[in-house]
Design an enzyme around this catalytic site. Structure first.
Site, PDB file in Angstrom:
ATOM      1  N   HIS A  66       0.630  11.607   2.757  1.00 45.33           N
ATOM      2  CA  HIS A  66       0.882  10.232   3.683  1.00 45.33           C
ATOM      3  C   HIS A  66       1.088   9.061   2.998  1.00 45.33           C
ATOM      4  O   HIS A  66       0.782   8.932   1.728  1.00 45.33           O
ATOM      5  CB  HIS A  66      -0.369  10.369   4.659  1.00 45.33           C
ATOM      6  N   ASN A 117      -2.031  14.703   1.211  1.00 48.95           N
ATOM      7  CA  ASN A 117      -1.332  15.274   2.275  1.00 48.95           C
ATOM      8  C   ASN A 117       0.198  14.831   2.451  1.00 48.95           C
ATOM      9  O   ASN A 117       0.990  14.916   3.095  1.00 48.95           O
ATOM     10  CB  ASN A 117      -1.885  15.392   3.648  1.00 48.95           C
ATOM     11  N   GLU A 127       0.955  10.140   8.560  1.00 53.14           N
ATOM     12  CA  GLU A 127       0.534  11.181   8.359  1.00 53.14           C
ATOM     13  C   GLU A 127       1.688  12.401   8.465  1.00 53.14           C
ATOM     14  O   GLU A 127       2.875  11.906   9.081  1.00 53.14           O
ATOM     15  CB  GLU A 127      -0.648  11.663   9.350  1.00 53.14           C
ATOM     16  N   ASP A 162      -1.217  -1.563   6.294  1.00 57.12           N
ATOM     17  CA  ASP A 162      -1.956  -1.023   7.380  1.00 57.12           C
ATOM     18  C   ASP A 162      -3.286  -1.915   7.565  1.00 57.12           C
ATOM     19  O   ASP A 162      -3.461  -2.412   6.709  1.00 57.12           O
ATOM     20  CB  ASP A 162      -2.336   0.372   7.328  1.00 57.12           C
TER      21      ASP A 162
HETATM   22  P1  PGA Z   1      -6.150   6.577  -2.775  1.00 58.86           P
HETATM   23  O1  PGA Z   1      -5.620   6.584  -1.514  1.00 58.86           O
HETATM   24  O2  PGA Z   1      -5.343   5.473  -3.561  1.00 58.86           O
HETATM   25  O3  PGA Z   1      -7.854   5.966  -2.508  1.00 58.86           O
HETATM   26  O4  PGA Z   1      -6.125   7.447  -3.438  1.00 58.86           O
HETATM   27  C1  PGA Z   1      -4.153   6.722  -1.242  1.00 58.86           C
HETATM   28  C2  PGA Z   1      -3.864   7.025   0.140  1.00 58.86           C
HETATM   29  O5  PGA Z   1      -4.597   7.734   0.761  1.00 58.86           O
HETATM   30  O6  PGA Z   1      -2.461   6.432   0.404  1.00 58.86           O
END
Ligand code: PGA
Length: 241
Positions: free
Chosen positions: A138, A136, A143, A67
């Site tokens: 995602h 959550n 999401e 992304d």
């Molecule tokens: P993080 O993010 O590696 O900073 O925990 C993971 C994500 O939100 O996909």
């Protein structure tokens, strides 16, 4: 689904890097899907060390990131391209022509997403997709309640994601409101998936994703349907399994 539990974040990072090193050694022109966030930083540092001791030659690898924010200058310190340049592409000396992120500057976001899907297909598809997981569930910017069939598309960031990401910007107002993200359908099209999670704060969502029912409310649960997933967790992230 193969689940590996490492004793620490450092060990998780080494095990994950080793999965990539083995793939690149077997298939030097492989196509890697990459992720940003804090989780894969240790793995990227391991890859840089592996190349420094000549255990790895990344020069023929092509990469596609999950992304990128929309309407952010490519060279903005918080753009995902800059994250990748800082942590992996520049230390490895990768040819920028081989590194792909959705075009955050195209005013036509959907056209940028369609072009990204075409580029992935032209590269022969993704051999291995690296994923982190949000609290959550995602994956990428997909999401809860995202469609499992989505391809790369424009998303409007949820207030909770803007809040979580605002730690990296001067103020919440500076966080971009939109992003282009590979869809769950794009992610599931990768031939292999490497999911990483670290820390006790991820333990509850890891159980839901790996052992709970497969449902759009927990986007990462769809990975239970993929035939080749390697999950590498540290002990804290695995503590509810
Ligand atoms: P993080 O993010 O590696 O900073 O925990 C993971 C994500 O939100 O996909």
């Amino acid at each position: 689904m193969k689940v590996v539990i490492a004793q620490s974040y450092a060990e998780m990072s080494r095990i994950a890097a080793d999965v990539i090193v083995r793939l690149v050694n077997e298939k030097p022109d492989c196509v890697l899907g990459l992720a940003t966030g804090s989780t894969p930083l240790g793995m990227y540092a391991e890859l840089v060390r592996a190349q420094a001791r000549a255990a790895l030659d990344f020069s023929c690898v092509t990469t596609f990131n999950l992304d990128e924010y929309r309407n952010i200058p490519t060279d903005h310190e918080q753009s995902y391209r800059r994250y990748m340049e800082r942590n992996l592409f520049e230390p490895l000396g990768l040819d920028p022509a081989r590194t792909n992120l959705p075009d955050c500057t195209n005013p036509d976001g959907e056209a940028a997403c369609a072009a990204y899907e075409r580029a992935i297909a032209q590269a022969g598809g993704i051999d291995l997709q690296v994923l982190g997981i949000g609290h959550n569930g995602h994956i990428g910017f997909n999401e809860p309640a995202s469609e499992f069939t989505d391809r790369t598309h424009v998303v409007t960031l949820s207030p909770s994601t803007i809040c979580a990401n605002s730690r990296l910007f001067a103020s919440p107002d500076d966080v971009p409101r939109q992003a282009c993200t590979m869809g769950i359908g794009t992610i599931m099209g990768a031939r292999r998936i490497l999911l990483l999670a670290s820390g006790v704060d991820k333990a509850a969502i890891v159980v839901k994703a790996l052992r709970g029912p497969v449902m759009p409310q927990v986007p990462a649960s769809v990975l239970q349907y993929h035939r080749d997933v390697v999950v590498v967790l540290d002990e804290e992230a695995a503590s509810c399994l």
